[in-house]
Design a protein around this motif. Structure first.
Motif, PDB file in Angstrom:
ATOM      1  N   GLU A 189       0.824  -1.200   0.000  1.00 33.60           N
ATOM      2  CA  GLU A 189       0.000   0.000   0.000  1.00 33.60           C
ATOM      3  C   GLU A 189       0.864   1.258   0.000  1.00 33.60           C
ATOM      4  O   GLU A 189       0.495   2.273  -0.602  1.00 33.60           O
ATOM      5  N   ASP A 190       1.997   1.220   0.685  1.00 33.90           N
ATOM      6  CA  ASP A 190       2.927   2.356   0.627  1.00 33.90           C
ATOM      7  C   ASP A 190       3.395   2.584  -0.803  1.00 33.90           C
ATOM      8  O   ASP A 190       3.413   3.716  -1.296  1.00 33.90           O
ATOM      9  N   LEU A 191       3.802   1.511  -1.458  1.00 33.00           N
ATOM     10  CA  LEU A 191       4.294   1.630  -2.831  1.00 33.00           C
ATOM     11  C   LEU A 191       3.200   2.152  -3.754  1.00 33.00           C
ATOM     12  O   LEU A 191       3.449   3.020  -4.605  1.00 33.00           O
ATOM     13  N   PHE A 192       1.991   1.654  -3.594  1.00 26.83           N
ATOM     14  CA  PHE A 192       0.875   2.095  -4.433  1.00 26.83           C
ATOM     15  C   PHE A 192       0.624   3.593  -4.253  1.00 26.83           C
ATOM     16  O   PHE A 192       0.460   4.336  -5.234  1.00 26.83           O
ATOM     17  N   GLU A 193       0.605   4.060  -2.996  1.00 27.31           N
ATOM     18  CA  GLU A 193       0.341   5.474  -2.749  1.00 27.31           C
ATOM     19  C   GLU A 193       1.465   6.362  -3.289  1.00 27.31           C
ATOM     20  O   GLU A 193       1.212   7.430  -3.850  1.00 27.31           O
ATOM     21  N   LEU A 194       2.694   5.924  -3.104  1.00 27.87           N
ATOM     22  CA  LEU A 194       3.818   6.712  -3.611  1.00 27.87           C
ATOM     23  C   LEU A 194       3.758   6.834  -5.130  1.00 27.87           C
ATOM     24  O   LEU A 194       3.987   7.911  -5.695  1.00 27.87           O
ATOM     25  N   ARG A 195       3.470   5.733  -5.804  1.00 29.61           N
ATOM     26  CA  ARG A 195       3.368   5.779  -7.261  1.00 29.61           C
ATOM     27  C   ARG A 195       2.209   6.670  -7.696  1.00 29.61           C
ATOM     28  O   ARG A 195       2.340   7.473  -8.644  1.00 29.61           O
ATOM     29  N   THR A 196       1.084   6.574  -7.016  1.00 31.71           N
ATOM     30  CA  THR A 196      -0.087   7.381  -7.389  1.00 31.71           C
ATOM     31  C   THR A 196       0.200   8.866  -7.238  1.00 31.71           C
ATOM     32  O   THR A 196      -0.095   9.669  -8.132  1.00 31.71           O
ATOM     33  N   ARG A 197       0.793   9.251  -6.120  1.00 31.93           N
ATOM     34  CA  ARG A 197       1.062  10.663  -5.884  1.00 31.93           C
ATOM     35  C   ARG A 197       2.133  11.200  -6.827  1.00 31.93           C
ATOM     36  O   ARG A 197       2.088  12.349  -7.248  1.00 31.93           O
ATOM     37  N   LEU A 198       3.093  10.355  -7.165  1.00 35.98           N
ATOM     38  CA  LEU A 198       4.149  10.781  -8.077  1.00 35.98           C
ATOM     39  C   LEU A 198       3.572  11.094  -9.459  1.00 35.98           C
ATOM     40  O   LEU A 198       3.988  12.058 -10.116  1.00 35.98           O
ATOM     41  N   ARG A 199       2.619  10.286  -9.915  1.00 31.41           N
ATOM     42  CA  ARG A 199       2.116  10.400 -11.286  1.00 31.41           C
ATOM     43  C   ARG A 199       0.918  11.335 -11.422  1.00 31.41           C
ATOM     44  O   ARG A 199       0.438  11.573 -12.530  1.00 31.41           O
ATOM     45  N   THR A 200       0.432  11.861 -10.305  1.00 29.26           N
ATOM     46  CA  THR A 200      -0.737  12.729 -10.351  1.00 29.26           C
ATOM     47  C   THR A 200      -0.396  14.071 -11.009  1.00 29.26           C
ATOM     48  O   THR A 200       0.612  14.699 -10.675  1.00 29.26           O
ATOM     49  N   GLY A 201      -1.232  14.478 -11.962  1.00 31.03           N
ATOM     50  CA  GLY A 201      -1.098  15.801 -12.557  1.00 31.03           C
ATOM     51  C   GLY A 201      -0.045  15.927 -13.630  1.00 31.03           C
ATOM     52  O   GLY A 201       0.284  17.042 -14.047  1.00 31.03           O
ATOM     53  N   ALA A 202       0.523  14.785 -14.098  1.00 33.38           N
ATOM     54  CA  ALA A 202       1.568  14.872 -15.124  1.00 33.38           C
ATOM     55  C   ALA A 202       0.974  15.354 -16.446  1.00 33.38           C
ATOM     56  O   ALA A 202      -0.049  14.842 -16.894  1.00 33.38           O
ATOM     57  N   PRO A 203       1.613  16.346 -17.109  1.00 31.39           N
ATOM     58  CA  PRO A 203       1.081  16.851 -18.383  1.00 31.39           C
ATOM     59  C   PRO A 203       1.501  15.974 -19.559  1.00 31.39           C
ATOM     60  O   PRO A 203       2.589  15.402 -19.566  1.00 31.39           O
ATOM     61  N   ASP A 204       0.620  15.847 -20.537  1.00 32.22           N
ATOM     62  CA  ASP A 204       0.955  15.208 -21.812  1.00 32.22           C
ATOM     63  C   ASP A 204       1.607  13.835 -21.602  1.00 32.22           C
ATOM     64  O   ASP A 204       2.745  13.589 -21.978  1.00 32.22           O
ATOM     65  N   THR A 205       0.853  12.929 -20.961  1.00 35.78           N
ATOM     66  CA  THR A 205       1.412  11.606 -20.652  1.00 35.78           C
ATOM     67  C   THR A 205       1.573  10.741 -21.893  1.00 35.78           C
ATOM     68  O   THR A 205       2.195   9.679 -21.818  1.00 35.78           O
ATOM     69  N   VAL A 206       1.058  11.181 -23.054  1.00 39.67           N
ATOM     70  CA  VAL A 206       1.229  10.396 -24.280  1.00 39.67           C
ATOM     71  C   VAL A 206       2.597  10.668 -24.881  1.00 39.67           C
ATOM     72  O   VAL A 206       3.376   9.749 -25.166  1.00 39.67           O
ATOM     73  N   ARG A 207       2.916  11.984 -25.088  1.00 41.36           N
ATOM     74  CA  ARG A 207       4.195  12.319 -25.720  1.00 41.36           C
ATOM     75  C   ARG A 207       5.345  12.325 -24.715  1.00 41.36           C
ATOM     76  O   ARG A 207       6.481  12.021 -25.056  1.00 41.36           O
ATOM     77  N   ARG A 208       5.047  12.652 -23.473  1.00 35.63           N
ATOM     78  CA  ARG A 208       6.092  12.696 -22.438  1.00 35.63           C
ATOM     79  C   ARG A 208       5.625  11.861 -21.234  1.00 35.63           C
ATOM     80  O   ARG A 208       5.250  12.409 -20.200  1.00 35.63           O
ATOM     81  N   PRO A 209       5.669  10.521 -21.366  1.00 36.82           N
ATOM     82  CA  PRO A 209       5.094   9.656 -20.311  1.00 36.82           C
ATOM     83  C   PRO A 209       5.839   9.734 -18.986  1.00 36.82           C
ATOM     84  O   PRO A 209       5.255   9.438 -17.939  1.00 36.82           O
ATOM     85  N   ALA A 210       7.127  10.139 -19.024  1.00 36.83           N
ATOM     86  CA  ALA A 210       7.894  10.165 -17.776  1.00 36.83           C
ATOM     87  C   ALA A 210       7.783  11.482 -17.033  1.00 36.83           C
ATOM     88  O   ALA A 210       8.341  11.623 -15.947  1.00 36.83           O
TER      89      ALA A 210
END
Length: 1012
Positions: A189-210
């Motif tokens: 659950e720690d890993l899941f939450e960390l990944r979720t918060r890290l990826r929240t709000g990322a712009p243009d996840t198609v052209r710049r997925p990282a």
């Protein structure tokens, strides 16, 4: 200690003649039982299904190895890990869609392509650890791959036309799982939450997925959450090149590194213990891999669904194999040993403190003594040391430790010692074994002693079950007498027994002339009305009395409890001595005959420094007992059925992929673990695991139903799915009885009987320090209770000054942020005692038992629902803390936990006392004892033990324990408790059958008075 007889008449010897099992003495090692079992096959396993499973597990392991890959600090700026030049961070900031590689990082790329490894990009670089254990692990990572020719030609990913190869990110950014594991963050659950918060709000996840939204702020938040100091300021616009110094902490550096299996040179064989070794074992295309065509006849067959119904060990057709043990085996331990010598796959639950080490030692001794090869696979290095320590406590046979190259020196020392200690000349092959007659006598003694042990067990089972039935019937009989239906008045020798009148009452209810005659006889001879209700009641009373008299006959036909207890002790001691003699008779001639094999192995070890198995196959008949970590099975030849028996200990912490190679190497297997543990966690993302399923052509539901799915469960769960039922080690010996009782009820369904001595220091086992804190979300993920952490510090200071020198102490909290905060606060203190700090796995082994544990349960009034759900379901936290500590100090919100339906609620409410419930047997006995002038106290605690009755005779006293046990195991535990009470107090202790308190009070009280 004394036991009262169930009647006044002396019973005869219950034993009679003991008929020994015809076990042939084993004087020469052969592959005993190999190829001799009569197998009744179920349908064969599907080989294509096995290949699909192996492909799936290999894909999961390979991908997980990428997530958990560590780079040593010394390998930074090499062909393993290259630091990128100074400049802006490109990928996580979203500034670019591709990353140009300079010459050093291009070299890393080329090697990754050559060796089939993943190429990863990371930022910022975090240095952790000390000395040779120091590692350099980026905080954020992402896979990258080379831009193909079409992409490069269109210029879609390189508008600047930069020189050097271009790579672009594949998939979303990730928090480095290797770094999290280093920091003790293993909760999914720690890993899941960390990944979720890290990826929240990322712009243009198609052209710049990282791309990571607000990169600098999120990195700083994560570093703060993970307690990582910043060596450099985190500035994605101006990353630093190679770090000036490799100080611990976060460096503003971006790197490219190789990750995952494949890092060895092409000429190297996989090293046992690494993921490469497991992958090689699971590769059917490898010459030394697991071949589906050869699974039949191995223990792996049962796991994969094609098991034979029964596989016999030595002594086929001659009864059960007598076990060999250095300690007194319990019935539950023997059931595991018995199954292990017969069944292809045996699964056993071993809660903490239930005698796992003794069981493993007995399994090894039994297999070795009967001429079989045995391999013990343990989950970790500490578990392996426990096995070797148990074998060394009463040395009777060498146990060889294998694994990586560093274990070869220990093996060389062992082989040198064996050659030195066994220097007798080897007898000619045609000569009879030395002392053959004496050896045969040892085996007869072993068989006869074990038959006697089992005979006494059965006698105690009969006694206990009969007494339990009598106690129930006695209550019914007293109730019947109170209602005017006295069986002794109705059924006399002159009138006839209950069976006679039951027959007549049933005929009387049938009507007609015959029924009239029976009704007339009942009215005339018994004086009972013959209407329908009275006839029904007469039938019920007659049935009850018939059952009562039969039960009395069975119970009074048993030998006295004291005699049975003495016989059991004598038989166990005789069995132990005979087993040791049999083992010596097998081991010593075998070692003398095997000098050539030992010398050959020594020679090859001294000149052969690579991997492989030089001189090993010929050594197994001379030294049949081996031990390694479960993930080090590659240290032994991958020959199907190489061993007769494999014992997998710590299976709750073992992955299914690690279990398969061990079962493949053996004909039979015992898989042992703690069912309260949730199993090993997985760093794989759900999409990655689903892709592995799809690529292998395996259905998720099919694997899930059999417990074979990666990341959901453990080797213990998979084995149980394949070979139910689960055998239980059901006796607890260890720390606090009060705490262990709660753990048994809450974590193991009450299956474990606690047999532990109480604490006589007078402090009590449990102390609660109340603090009304606040449970809040920690930065990044998880939860923390700061008020509790600060109060823990105060409590530890007090305890450190209070407890005597040498006291072992631990602090346990359910979440990593709470553990990290307590550890940081504690680092500022200078304590007299060493204090260990950790989470649920801190006390994960029986060897981790401590004198004092401080528990910070963290939840408080107003806690988030997700935090409550997460902490309450951590059964392995409660099971380990409650069974591996002698004294528990809880620092938490008393009001919140009061009335909670869980372990801490039980602590606050006090352990439920079955003696407080109405007990007709105890009440009747107390009344009669007081009538004759004695003083009686009920449910007293004497020297930490609970006593049913304390009977006073002036200045003297007698301690009574009521026997309400339904089986022999409970009866033996009751006797052991009485003996411990007698030793602790010096007062006479008497075991009183509960049924006689109601049915034979006068005689019983006379015996009690005479026993004083």
């Amino acid at each position: 200690m004394r036991s009262l007889r169930d009647d006044e008449h002396e019973a005869g010897d219950p034993g009679g003649t003991v008929v020994g099992v015809g076990i042939r003495p084993v004087t020469q090692v052969t592959r005993s039982g190999v190829g001799q079992a009569s197998l009744r096959w179920k349908p064969q396993i599907d080989r294509s299904e096995v290949r699909s499973l192996l492909s799936y597990l290999r894909a999961c392991l390979s991908r997980e190895a990428v997530h958990t890959h560590e780079v040593r600090a010394g390998h930074v700026d090499s062909d393993t890990c290259a630091c990128l030049p100074t400049g802006p961070e490109l990928l996580f900031s979203g500034a670019r869609e591709t990353l140009p590689l300079h010459p050093e990082s291009a070299r890393v790329l080329r090697l990754s392509l050559r060796r089939g490894q993943a190429l990863r990009y990371g930022y910022p670089l975090v240095v952790v650890g000390e000395g040779t254990d120091r590692a350099a692990l980026p905080l954020l990572t992402v896979d990258v791959r080379v831009v193909d020719d079409l992409e490069a030609a269109t210029g879609a990913y390189d508008p600047t036309g930069a020189q050097g190869p271009l790579v672009r990110p594949v998939g979303p950014p990730d928090v480095n799982c290797a770094l999290l594991e280093r920091l003790g963050i293993t909760d999914p659950e720690d890993l899941f939450e960390l990944r979720t918060r890290l990826r929240t709000g990322a712009p243009d996840t198609v052209r710049r997925p990282a791309a990571v939204a607000e990169l600098a702020a999120k990195v700083r938040t994560l570093l703060s959450r993970l307690e990582i100091e910043r060596v450099d300021d985190i500035d994605p616009l101006g990353t630093r090149g190679l770090p000036r110094v490799m100080d611990p902490g976060a460096h503003n550096v971006a790197v490219v590194f190789r990750a995952g299996p494949g890092g060895q040179f092409d000429t190297d064989d996989p090293e046992p213990g690494g993921v490469e070794g497991i992958l090689a074992d699971l590769d059917p295309a490898d010459r030394d891999g697991l071949h589906p065509d050869e699974v039949g006849g191995t223990a792996l067959e049962s796991l994969l669904g094609g098991a034979p119904e029964d596989i016999r060990g030595p002594g086929d057709g001659e009864g059960d194999t007598p076990p060999i043990s250095a300690t007194a085996l319990t019935q539950s331990q023997y059931e595991v040993v018995r199954s292990a010598m017969r069944e292809q796959l045996t699964v056993a639950a071993a809660p903490p403190g239930s005698g796992l080490t003794d069981l493993v030692d007995a399994l090894v001794r039994t297999a070795v003594g009967h001429g079989q090869r045995v391999l013990v696979c343990a989950a970790g290095e500490d578990d392996v040391r426990d096995v070797l320590r148990g074998a060394g406590a009463a040395p009777a046979h060498p146990v060889v430790r294998v694994g990586g190259s560093r274990h070869r020196a220990a093996e060389i020392r062992l082989l040198d010692r064996i050659l030195t200690e066994h220097t007798d000349p080897v007898a000619d092959d045609g000569d009879p074994p030395p002392d053959a007659e004496e050896t045969a006598r040892h085996w007869r003694d072993l068989s006869e002693a074990w038959n006697r042990v089992q005979h006494v067990w059965r006698a105690m089972d009969t006694m206990a079950s009969g007494g339990h039935a009598l106690a129930r019937l006695a209550v019914e009989r007293v109730h019947s007498i109170a209602q005017g239906w006295d069986p002794d008045r109705l059924f006399t020798p002159e009138r006839g027994g209950p069976e006679y009148w039951l027959h007549r009452a049933e005929r009387a209810r049938s009507g007609g002339l015959t029924g009239l005659q029976h009704r007339t006889a009942i009215r005339r001879e018994l004086g009972v009305p013959t209407d329908s209700d009275h006839l029904v009641r007469l039938c019920a009373v007659a049935r009850m009395e018939s059952e009562w008299r039969a039960a009395v006959d069975r119970r009074t036909g048993c030998a006295p409890l004291g005699r049975l207890t003495a016989e059991l002790s004598e038989a166990r001691e005789r069995h132990r001595r005979a087993g040791a003699a049999c083992l010596r008779a097998v081991t010593e001639p075998r070692l003398r005959r095997g000098r050539a094999a030992i010398e050959n192995r020594l020679e090859t070890l001294n000149w052969h420094h690579g991997s492989g198995w030089p001189g090993l196959p010929s050594l197994l008949d001379t030294l049949p007992a081996w031990v390694c970590r479960t993930d080090q099975a590659r240290a032994l030849p991958p020959t199907p059925g190489l061993f007769d028996l494999v014992i997998v200990a710590g299976a709750e912490r073992t992955r299914v992929a690690e279990l398969l190679p061990t079962l493949y190497r053996s004909r039979r297997a015992v898989v042992i673990g703690d069912p309260a543990h949730p199993g090993p966690t997985s760093a794989l993302e759900p999409d990655e695991e689903r892709r592995a399923l799809a690529a292998s052509g395996t259905a998720a539901e099919h694997l899930e139903s059999r417990g074979l799915r990666h990341g959901s469960g453990s080797a213990l769960r998979a084995a149980y799915k394949a070979a139910p039922p689960l055998l239980w080690l059901d006796e607890y010996h260890g720390a606090s009885p009060e705490l262990a009782e709660i753990a048994s009820q809450r974590c193991y369904g009450g299956r474990v009987a606690v047999h532990a001595a109480p604490d006589l220091t007078g402090r009590g086992d449990v102390d609660w320090r109340d603090v009304a804190g606040t449970c809040e979300a920690a930065p990044g993920a998880s939860y923390i209770n700061r008020d509790e952490a600060y109060r823990v510090l105060v409590v530890v200071d007090e305890l450190d000054a209070e407890v005597p020198p040498g006291t072992t102490m631990a602090i346990v909290a359910p979440t990593q942020p709470q553990v990290a905060l307590i550890r940081r606060l504690l680092a500022k203190r200078v304590l007299r005692h060493d204090v260990r700090v950790g989470g649920a796995d801190l006390l994960g082994r029986d060897g981790d038992t401590v004198d004092l544990t401080v528990l910070s349960p963290m939840l408080a009034k107003g806690s988030p629902a997700i935090a409550e759900r997460r902490v309450r379901r951590m059964s392995h936290l409660w099971s380990t803390v409650f069974t591996r500590t002698r004294r528990l100090v809880v620092v938490g919100d008393r009001t919140y936990w009061s009335g909670d339906d869980g372990p801490l609620g039980d602590l606050l409410a006090g352990a439920s006392d079955p003696g407080t419930a109405p007990d007709p047997a105890r009440t009747a006995l107390v009344e009669r004892l007081r009538e004759v002038g004695t003083s009686v106290l009920t449910r007293q605690t004497v020297q930490g033990w609970t006593v049913d009755l304390v009977v006073g005779f002036g200045a003297r006293r007698l301690l009574l324990l009521l026997d309400r046990e339904s089986h022999g195991r409970g009866l033996r535990r009751l006797v052991a408790r009485g003996e411990a009470l007698n030793r602790a107090t010096g007062d006479p202790v008497v075991v009183v059958p509960a049924w006689r308190c109601l049915a034979d009070r006068e005689s019983l009280v006379e015996e009690i008075l005479s026993a004083s």
